[in-house]
Motif scaffolding. Sequence first.
Motif, PDB file in Angstrom:
ATOM      1  N   ILE A  88       0.834  -1.199   0.000  1.00 33.35           N
ATOM      2  CA  ILE A  88       0.000   0.000   0.000  1.00 33.35           C
ATOM      3  C   ILE A  88       0.873   1.255   0.000  1.00 33.35           C
ATOM      4  CG2 ILE A  88      -1.519   1.394   1.462  1.00 33.35           C
ATOM      5  CD1 ILE A  88      -3.086  -0.578  -0.060  1.00 33.35           C
TER       6      ILE A  88
ATOM      7  N   GLN B  50      -9.914   0.439  -1.421  1.00 34.52           N
ATOM      8  CA  GLN B  50      -8.465   0.594  -1.505  1.00 34.52           C
ATOM      9  C   GLN B  50      -8.107   1.857  -2.273  1.00 34.52           C
ATOM     10  OE1 GLN B  50      -5.337  -2.723  -2.413  1.00 34.52           O
ATOM     11  NE2 GLN B  50      -5.866  -1.857  -4.392  1.00 34.52           N
TER      12      GLN B  50
ATOM     13  N   VAL C  99      -5.801   4.881  -0.749  1.00 36.45           N
ATOM     14  CA  VAL C  99      -4.549   5.311  -1.387  1.00 36.45           C
ATOM     15  C   VAL C  99      -4.650   6.760  -1.849  1.00 36.45           C
ATOM     16  CG1 VAL C  99      -2.973   4.907  -3.327  1.00 36.45           C
ATOM     17  CG2 VAL C  99      -3.913   2.963  -2.070  1.00 36.45           C
TER      18      VAL C  99
END
Length: 502
Positions: free
Chosen positions: A97, A374, A378
């Motif tokens: 990540i 996700q 991010v």
Amino acid sequence: MADDKQVSLSQLKLVLMITTTVYSFSSMSNAFYLMGYGAIPWYVIAAIVFFIPYTFIVSELSSAYKDQGGGIYSWLKSSQSEKSAFIATFLWYSSYILWMTSVFMKLWIPFSIFMFGQDQTQLQTTVLGLSIRQFIGILAVLAVIIMTKLVNLGFRQVSRMMLLGGTLVLSLFAIALIGNSYLLIHNGGEMAQPLKKGLALVSSPNPNYGGILGNLAFFTFGITAFGGLDTVASMVDQVKNAKRRFPIAILIGTVLIVFNYLVGIMLWGSSVQWEAVLSGDRIHLGNAMYVLMENLGYQVALALGCSGTKATLIANLVLRYTGFALFFTYLGLLSSIIYVPLKSLLRGTPKEYWSPQIRYQNQSGIHVNAMWIQCLFVSGFILLVSFGGKYVHDLYTQLTLMTNISRSIPYFLVAYSFPFFKKNKQDDSAFCVLKTKRSYYWATWSVGSSIVVSIFFTILQPWVKRDYATVFFLMIGPIFFTIMAWLLQKYLSKKQLAFLKR
């Protein structure tokens, strides 16, 4: 998902995907910048003690678990506990990540070089009332959204992006190979960077990497250059007829990767005299590759009889093509790291860990809701770093340091668990390279020891420089993320138990 979600790829395409996931043209170029010819012995050592035995381990695991989508989680769960498998996978995912955030922000450096012939991301100017860092942050968020949308189309789209990036990065290697070979022949076998009867193989022209400590510290760089095999191996369940084809492709790719690194590093000495081209404060790991390619274009043009003006033009064209190729290579890399770590986490762990909304898959077999979560995470992190000022940027740097060692721990656990896998192996038809007890214990010991040594020198280098803050964050990282993973797994296990009691 069912087998109809699998993609039929030729052996050549598989080899190309595997090779270009691990092989890094920039790592090859940076190795020459850091150590000159002295990088070659360390790359050989890293290949022998880490990459080749780890390749044998991963080839067997990917064959044995070809139908399971959990990647590292599936490998470790069968030979260790569910808890250790979850912790390792969480460490792996967390490091990706943060790395993903970094790559999305670096994406615009090669794009700038392609468009303008120079890196304009470091200029102290404004665009639409925003600083360059803020403007790049917004562009990076747009890239995250677009890439998430593309990956949601399915593994076929991911493989296409990887193949495009792989083809382009190998085209850079081909340009470097042909150009440097031509200069070597044109100069009658004389290298621009003298070999000095082989002494250059055990020393570095870079003063920062001279001496025993500098050489040993480079071993960590060599180990890192061979990373990424676990990512592509976690895609094995998406490939048809992968039981033998995939591990064979891994082994072929291993040979090509080692060849590309060693030959590429050696041949840079045909066009580059280190002191003249790479010394000075303006050269660093972020631009050394571009300097080498631009210089190669210039030297080849002069050797072909071009004037200085034409040579400069050709050098600029080579530089721009390098930016173009690296931009799409980054996109191919991002398509895999957006997709694989999250897939492994969701498909490997028990389905009761996650809500139906998180586990939902579209017709292409992609966990689209989880992908967009996700994406939001991010994107938010990128905007925080871009707009948050110095303290937030320092926090991001510290978090990155915290994942440096954490990323290597899953590799260690995979190697450590391999003898248990061999003892409990049930599928005798699976691909097998390490057939004797001595051979698979050698692979385990070699990979595990090299990772431990790499971690030691990662910590030792800032310690010697009395950079104790860096040492602290390097060491606290694995502890912090392990505790996070342990608490999360404990919560999810209780959730699973409550579900099963219904």
